[in-house]
Design a protein around this motif. Sequence first.
Motif: not given
Length: 317
Positions: A49-65
């Motif tokens: 997606p062109g930015a570092f923020k995919v790291r934090g976003a992916s951690n939040a999304v894939f950590g959801l139950d």
Amino acid sequence: MYIPTYEDMLEAHERIKPHIRQTPVRESDYLNQLTGAKLFFKCENFQEPGAFKVRGASNAVFGLDEEQAKLGVATHSSGNHASCLSYAAMKRGIPCNVVMPKTAPQAKKDTVARYGGKITECEPSTTSREETFAKVQAETGGDFVHPYNDPRVIAGQGTCARELVEQTGGLDMVVAPIGGGGMISGTCLTLATLAPETQVIAAEPEQADDAYRSFKAGHIIADDAPKTVADGLLVPLKDLTWHFVSNHVTEIYTASDAEIIDAMKLIWKHVRVVAEASSAVPLAIILKNKDAFADKRVGVILTGGNVDLDKLPWMAG
């Protein structure tokens, strides 16, 4: 307030590895000569997606139950967090609602839409952004993934510094841009344990220098609607990011918009990558404060490369 730990960062790295890229580190003999330092550019603009923020976003999304994931995620963002959260949600197959300022670059809005994010526009102020978002979240019930003041996001951003240290074999300093402070906080989180001898330096636009003024005053000072060419750095620090900034950042330097644009050109020409204005602020402050970086091994995080090619900041009009 939960303060994320080094173990949270390690868990985040394992969780997100299938969904992000380990981005390369680039060097430039010319820029080393120009600055008097040995610079290592961590190219987070190479993320999908062109930015570092995919790291934090992916951690939040894939950590959801599974139950929460059904309702999706929601956020407010000037661009890169919105596109990265939309991307992560698309990969998991869940909804994503984002509130964006109407002045956000069209290129960033297009990226959000391409990844399936639903955009609600707001006025270009922190107040309008947060008020509009409250309405959107009440309607959707999506999990709020704050662009930076979220332990999951900070732990995810911290994975970048871990890779950088491992790729370079050790650094005297790491320099990253600062707006809300998510990347800087993640960098502090990681380096405090992995490489405590490495200094963390924050780089900020002069025209949106609330983090610099907060750092000097010893408490958060928030601007509501600053204007700068570095459009990814318009938001203020919050309690969680202030914790890391106030306890672990060595110094914050600022650069003018003209200096940022000059640094952006140098990155395009000599690192040979597309970098947005926000990610050029670190090089701008290194060039402006050469004595502070001379003869040092310096990691420079190129945070993003989402630019509107029809409206580059050095173009007339």
